[in-house]
Every structure is written in structure tokens, then in C-alpha cells.
Design a protein around this motif. Structure first.
Motif, PDB file in Angstrom:
ATOM      1  N   VAL A  41       0.876  -1.181   0.127  1.00  0.00           N
ATOM      2  CA  VAL A  41      -0.017  -0.078   0.077  1.00  0.00           C
ATOM      3  C   VAL A  41       0.923   1.418  -0.110  1.00  0.00           C
ATOM      4  N   SER A  42       2.153   1.090  -0.403  1.00  0.00           N
ATOM      5  CA  SER A  42       3.189   2.082  -0.266  1.00  0.00           C
ATOM      6  C   SER A  42       2.836   3.370  -1.070  1.00  0.00           C
ATOM      7  N   LYS A  43       2.285   2.939  -2.371  1.00  0.00           N
ATOM      8  CA  LYS A  43       1.781   3.913  -3.420  1.00  0.00           C
ATOM      9  C   LYS A  43       0.475   4.724  -3.075  1.00  0.00           C
ATOM     10  N   ILE A  44      -0.396   4.240  -2.333  1.00  0.00           N
ATOM     11  CA  ILE A  44      -1.633   4.706  -2.052  1.00  0.00           C
ATOM     12  C   ILE A  44      -1.835   5.413  -0.541  1.00  0.00           C
ATOM     13  N   THR A  45      -0.967   5.191   0.414  1.00  0.00           N
ATOM     14  CA  THR A  45      -1.091   5.776   1.639  1.00  0.00           C
ATOM     15  C   THR A  45       0.261   5.868   2.561  1.00  0.00           C
ATOM     16  N   THR A  46       0.333   6.745   3.266  1.00  0.00           N
ATOM     17  CA  THR A  46       1.574   7.015   4.273  1.00  0.00           C
ATOM     18  C   THR A  46       1.342   6.265   5.474  1.00  0.00           C
ATOM     19  N   LEU A  47       0.380   5.508   5.727  1.00  0.00           N
ATOM     20  CA  LEU A  47       0.089   4.772   6.910  1.00  0.00           C
ATOM     21  C   LEU A  47       1.139   3.490   7.075  1.00  0.00           C
ATOM     22  N   SER A 116     -11.137  -5.212  -0.229  1.00  0.00           N
ATOM     23  CA  SER A 116     -11.873  -4.267  -1.056  1.00  0.00           C
ATOM     24  C   SER A 116     -11.701  -2.937  -0.835  1.00  0.00           C
ATOM     25  N   LEU A 117     -11.501  -2.601   0.321  1.00  0.00           N
ATOM     26  CA  LEU A 117     -11.168  -1.124   0.734  1.00  0.00           C
ATOM     27  C   LEU A 117      -9.806  -0.794   0.425  1.00  0.00           C
ATOM     28  N   TRP A 118      -8.879  -1.677   0.422  1.00  0.00           N
ATOM     29  CA  TRP A 118      -7.551  -1.511   0.111  1.00  0.00           C
ATOM     30  C   TRP A 118      -7.264  -2.051  -1.472  1.00  0.00           C
ATOM     31  N   SER A 119      -8.180  -2.175  -2.296  1.00  0.00           N
ATOM     32  CA  SER A 119      -7.925  -3.004  -3.499  1.00  0.00           C
ATOM     33  C   SER A 119      -7.074  -2.212  -4.301  1.00  0.00           C
ATOM     34  N   GLU A 120      -6.726  -1.188  -4.156  1.00  0.00           N
ATOM     35  CA  GLU A 120      -5.806  -0.521  -5.098  1.00  0.00           C
ATOM     36  C   GLU A 120      -4.399  -0.695  -4.713  1.00  0.00           C
ATOM     37  N   GLY A 121      -4.198  -1.243  -3.533  1.00  0.00           N
ATOM     38  CA  GLY A 121      -2.943  -2.004  -3.306  1.00  0.00           C
ATOM     39  C   GLY A 121      -2.601  -3.014  -4.018  1.00  0.00           C
ATOM     40  N   ALA A 122      -1.228  -3.292  -4.325  1.00  0.00           N
ATOM     41  CA  ALA A 122      -0.626  -4.263  -5.143  1.00  0.00           C
ATOM     42  C   ALA A 122      -0.424  -5.692  -4.559  1.00  0.00           C
TER      43      ALA A 122
END
Length: 136
Positions: A41-47, A116-122
């Protein structure tokens, strides 16, 4: 030139994050966790860099997975920044900064549907890193 050093450092940090996430996944697999999913999720959040999601068949199994992961990472010199939900065992969150692990009791996982919530993560393939059923 400074950018080259920075990129090199970021690459090294990312590899450390992935190694940490894989250590968590391996320990969860050793404890018979179900449906282990690793998301970059590194490209979609800084969490965090990675979210690791898995399930247990019971609250006790969820707690056991969480305890085993913490023990293994402690052996590697890492302690969580935070732990939530361990007492109830329905949704345990282990926050290791760059890696956040979600361990669900299966019906609770279906309710929140983090994949589903984080589906943009690879999705990171885990087949070569985990023994899985019947392996060894």
C-alpha cells in the motif's frame, strides 16, 4: 548524486519492510492462519508500506497467531508500536510502523472486507514464501 543515495536508502528500507511483512506472514502460516493476503500500500497511503491480512477459525486462534507473530518479531529485535484487539480476539491489529498486520476471526473479516477497501494496493504473491497446506 544526492538523489541516488536517497533512492538507495529507500530501496533498502522497502526491502526491510518486505522482509518484516514476510516474517509475519510465515509465522501466521505456521499457526494455520487462513487466506493470508499481503498488500503493498506504499503508493496509496502513508500509513504503512504493507498491510498483511489473515484469518483464524476462532478467537483463540486469532490470539495465538498474534502472540506468535509478536514473539517471532521480538526475536528479530522488533516490537510493535501498538497492539489493538488482542483481548477480544475478533480483530487484532499489530502496528509495526511500515507493516500493519490485521488478524481477523473469519466472520469479522468478511464484515469489514479490508481487501476491497484497499483494493488499489498491489497484492504481493506469497506462494513461494509460505509452506501452506500439505507442504513442508
Amino acid at each position: 548524486m544526492g538523489n541516488t543515495v536517497r533512492q538507495s536508502k529507500n530501496t533498502r528500507t522497502r526491502m526491510d519492510s518486505l522482509s518484516k511483512a514476510l516474517s509475519c506472514a510465515k509465522e501466521a502460516d505456521n499457526r494455520k492462519a487462513l487466506d493470508i493476503v499481503l498488500l503493498d500500500v506504499s503508493k496509496i497511503t502513508t500509513l504503512a508500506d504493507y498491510f498483511l491480512i489473515c484469518s483464524g477459525r476462532s478467537s483463540r486462534q486469532v490470539q495465538g497467531i498474534a502472540e506468535a507473530v509478536q514473539a517471532r518479531l521480538r526475536e528479530l529485535g522488533m516490537r510493535p508500536l501498538g497492539v489493538e484487539g488482542e483481548r477480544e480476539g475478533h480483530w487484532v491489529l499489530l502496528d509495526y510502523g511500515d507493516v500493519i498486520m490485521h488478524i481477523f476471526y473469519q466472520p469479522v473479516r468478511e464484515l469489514y472486507d479490508l481487501e476491497s477497501l484497499w483494493s488499489e494496493g498491489a497484492a504481493v504473491p506469497l506462494d513461494e514464501h509460505l509452506v501452506g497446506p500439505g507442504g513442508g
